[in-house]
Design an enzyme around this catalytic site. Structure first.
Site, PDB file in Angstrom:
ATOM      1  CG  ASP A  39     -41.566   8.000 -43.719  1.00 49.93           C
ATOM      2  OD1 ASP A  39     -41.681   7.661 -42.519  1.00 49.93           O
ATOM      3  OD2 ASP A  39     -42.367   7.658 -44.600  1.00 49.93           O
ATOM      4  CG  HIS A 228     -28.922  18.872 -19.282  1.00 58.45           C
ATOM      5  ND1 HIS A 228     -27.898  19.138 -20.162  1.00 58.45           N
ATOM      6  CD2 HIS A 228     -29.216  20.065 -18.696  1.00 58.45           C
ATOM      7  CE1 HIS A 228     -27.584  20.420 -20.102  1.00 58.45           C
ATOM      8  NE2 HIS A 228     -28.360  21.003 -19.209  1.00 58.45           N
ATOM      9  CG  ASP A 245     -35.568  23.524 -15.994  1.00 57.08           C
ATOM     10  OD1 ASP A 245     -36.278  24.348 -16.614  1.00 57.08           O
ATOM     11  OD2 ASP A 245     -34.325  23.560 -15.987  1.00 57.08           O
ATOM     12  CG  ASP A 256     -35.496  28.118 -18.493  1.00 51.25           C
ATOM     13  OD1 ASP A 256     -35.890  27.103 -17.910  1.00 51.25           O
ATOM     14  OD2 ASP A 256     -34.295  28.318 -18.780  1.00 51.25           O
ATOM     15  CG  HIS A 340     -26.214  24.811 -12.873  1.00 52.98           C
ATOM     16  ND1 HIS A 340     -26.836  26.001 -12.565  1.00 52.98           N
ATOM     17  CD2 HIS A 340     -26.842  23.858 -12.122  1.00 52.98           C
ATOM     18  CE1 HIS A 340     -27.802  25.776 -11.689  1.00 52.98           C
ATOM     19  NE2 HIS A 340     -27.822  24.481 -11.390  1.00 52.98           N
ATOM     20  CG  HIS A 344     -29.830  30.714 -19.705  1.00 52.79           C
ATOM     21  ND1 HIS A 344     -31.017  30.914 -20.389  1.00 52.79           N
ATOM     22  CD2 HIS A 344     -30.104  29.721 -18.815  1.00 52.79           C
ATOM     23  CE1 HIS A 344     -31.941  30.075 -19.944  1.00 52.79           C
ATOM     24  NE2 HIS A 344     -31.416  29.349 -18.976  1.00 52.79           N
ATOM     25  CG  HIS A 351     -29.628  27.786 -23.007  1.00 53.26           C
ATOM     26  ND1 HIS A 351     -29.023  26.560 -22.951  1.00 53.26           N
ATOM     27  CD2 HIS A 351     -30.396  27.856 -21.881  1.00 53.26           C
ATOM     28  CE1 HIS A 351     -29.397  25.921 -21.841  1.00 53.26           C
ATOM     29  NE2 HIS A 351     -30.221  26.684 -21.181  1.00 53.26           N
ATOM     30  CD  GLU A 376     -31.032  28.281 -15.062  1.00 51.81           C
ATOM     31  OE1 GLU A 376     -31.226  27.064 -14.919  1.00 51.81           O
ATOM     32  OE2 GLU A 376     -31.100  28.860 -16.150  1.00 51.81           O
ATOM     33  CE1 TYR A 380     -29.658  20.616  -9.375  1.00 54.05           C
ATOM     34  CE2 TYR A 380     -27.651  21.954  -9.245  1.00 54.05           C
ATOM     35  CZ  TYR A 380     -28.974  21.794  -9.642  1.00 54.05           C
ATOM     36  OH  TYR A 380     -29.595  22.817 -10.319  1.00 54.05           O
ATOM     37  NE  ARG A 400     -32.413  23.902 -12.837  1.00 60.65           N
ATOM     38  CZ  ARG A 400     -32.211  22.609 -13.043  1.00 60.65           C
ATOM     39  NH1 ARG A 400     -31.264  21.989 -12.364  1.00 60.65           N
ATOM     40  NH2 ARG A 400     -32.939  21.917 -13.888  1.00 60.65           N
ATOM     41  CD  GLU A 402     -34.519  28.278 -15.212  1.00 60.87           C
ATOM     42  OE1 GLU A 402     -34.897  27.089 -15.182  1.00 60.87           O
ATOM     43  OE2 GLU A 402     -33.815  28.747 -16.111  1.00 60.87           O
TER      44      GLU A 402
HETATM   45  N1  GLY Z   1     -34.170  24.660 -18.950  1.00 61.42           N
HETATM   46  C1  GLY Z   1     -32.841  24.869 -19.315  1.00 61.42           C
HETATM   47  C2  GLY Z   1     -32.172  25.775 -18.405  1.00 61.42           C
HETATM   48  O1  GLY Z   1     -32.660  26.037 -17.329  1.00 61.42           O
HETATM   49  O2  GLY Z   1     -31.155  26.330 -18.730  1.00 61.42           O
HETATM   50 MN    MN Z   2     -32.604  28.188 -17.637  1.00 57.16          MN
HETATM   51 MN    MN Z   3     -34.701  25.806 -16.899  1.00 58.78          MN
END
Ligand code: GLY
Ligand code: MN
Ligand code: MN
Length: 434
Positions: A39, A228, A245, A256, A340, A344, A351, A376, A380, A400, A402
């Site tokens: 709950d 992820h 990240d 982000d 990737h 975005h 996103h 970003e 890898y 990465r 970003e």
């Molecule tokens: N943190 C998610 C991305 O970089 O898209």
């Molecule tokens: Mn991002």
């Molecule tokens: Mn990110």
């Protein structure tokens, strides 16, 4: 309390409703609550379209607009005041508070939704609603026998261009996340727990009346090569990089940021080679974020630099054209290590709405002033991978970088520029806490 002025919301509502035909009915429910265990619920977050149109944050609510009488009338259906429920779950504004303090013409109890909606549904010629969020609305709409149109494309084309007030708030979100990353760098030390760096970042968010915009990714060593990863349970060894990240949400608006750095304060030669390549590609991609550029332009800019660099480092043994692959698709073998997209849209959703590329034949939107995108790129080299050959020198490295970038008529503006990303800047900060 409203995040923005009433006029900010009424401008948004007018821009949205002004495009819809006469005799329309619009229903925007907020998100359903969702259970975490037994709950216990996940913390509730209102639907971003609800936040965009009127800033309403309580659960079990619906925003409605109708112009069947000629003029548009806007309403909120909300939970009624109820002392017993409020003792357990918190204060409610109720219909009286909603009508008084929120940017709508009137407000009603959600318990009266059926009664008030049925005649409007019967009389209107066009129905616009976001389905799948409120089962009661879904069943009323299923029974009404009318075609239900999706209002999201109209709303998305507005949301994708940020107003000055939104840019100000997103700049705050970007600055807070930048400071949080700096605090994490200062806490870097060999053996530091991924969870500890997560707590440094998130305590910076919380102590500034903010919270994460998405589960923080803190991946040390090989974990940095898991896109992820967010279990954040391993210690980060001496000589390892950590990829963080993490971004926050300020009054609904996300930042982000990703930074990657060595917990012992010194990049090894191999780490430096990969880092410098990703940084060079990121800077090229940011430069490509010009007003009027096609959506794919910044991905192409990042990809070209990465592909060239992979050849120079001897990771790919082919020509640049072969490394890039199909000139429209950018699907060559460089994608084995940069798998990737380059960015975005960013806004109320991390996103965010507004497009990006929807399939191979879609060139995506054109970049315009007021848009905010992430940039970003990454590389890898998870050594456990069996899908591709991992060069021994770089095995176990994941990088990465970003940033959040505002498109202006004069070019890109990096909202996260106070977060260091040059090697020398980061090496000067790492471990300074201790
Ligand atoms: N943190 C998610 C991305 O970089 O898209
Ligand atoms: Mn991002
Ligand atoms: Mn990110």
């Amino acid at each position: 309390m409203l995040t923005f002025s009433e006029s900010e919301y009424s401008n948004r509502q007018s821009a949205f409703l002004g495009e819809l035909p006469d005799n329309s009915l619009v229903l925007i429910p907020t998100n359903p609550k969702s259970i975490r265990s037994n709950d216990t619920h996940y913390p509730f977050r209102a639907n971003s379209y609800m936040l965009y149109l009127c800033g309403w944050t309580e659960s079990d609510s619906v925003w409605m607009a109708s112009n069947s009488g000629g003029e548009w009338t806007t309403s909120l259906f909300v939970l009624p005041r109820d002392t017993k429920s409020e003792i357990w779950e918190g204060r409610r504004a109720g219909p009286e508070g909603a009508a008084r303090d929120w940017p709508v013409d009137n407000a009603h109890s959600i318990d009266d939704l059926d009664k008030l909606l049925s005649p409007l549904l019967e009389d209107c010629n066009h129905v616009f609603s976001i389905t799948g969020m409120n089962s009661k609305i879904d069943s009323l709409l299923a029974d009404c026998g009318k075609e239900i149109a999706d209002p999201k494309p109209n709303l998305d084309s507005l949301r994708v261009i940020k107003t000055d007030a939104e840019i100000e708030l997103m700049s705050k979100s970007a600055e807070l996340a930048s400071q949080a990353h700096i605090q994490a760098m200062k806490a870097g030390v060999p053996g530091v727990g991924e969870w500890h760096l997560q707590s440094v970042i998130e305590s910076c968010f919380a102590s500034n009346r903010s919270q994460w915009a998405y589960p923080s990714i803190v991946g040390g060593g090989e974990n940095a090569a898991i896109l992820h990863y967010n279990s954040n349970r391993d210690p980060v060894g001496d000589g390892d990089l950590v990829l963080i990240d993490a971004g926050c949400e300020v009054d609904g608006y996300a930042s982000d940021i990703t930074r990657t750095w060595p917990v012992n304060g010194r990049f090894s030669d191999a780490q430096r080679e990969i880092y410098e390549l990703v940084l060079k590609s990121q800077i090229a991609a940011i430069e490509a974020c010009q007003p009027g550029a096609r959506w794919v332009a910044f991905h192409e800019a990042a990809s070209r630099v990465i592909a060239e660099g992979l050849i120079e480092l001897g990771i790919l043994d082919c020509t640049l054209d072969e490394a890039i692959g199909d000139p429209l698709e950018f699907d060559g073998p460089y994608r084995n290590y940069f798998m990737h997209g380059t960015g975005h849209f960013l806004g109320l959703d991390v996103h965010d709405v507004g497009g990006g590329r929807q399939g191979d034949d879609d060139p995506g939107p054109v970049l315009r002033p007021g848009m905010i995108v992430t940039v970003e790129p990454g590389l890898y080299f998870g050594s456990w991978r069996t899908d591709v050959e991992i060069p021994e020198r770089y095995a176990g490295i994941g990088v990465r970088i970003e940033d959040d970038v505002l498109i202006t008529k004069d070019g890109p503006v990096v909202l996260t520029s106070s977060c260091p990303k040059e090697i020398s800047e980061m090496e000067a900060i790492i471990g300074q806490e201790g």
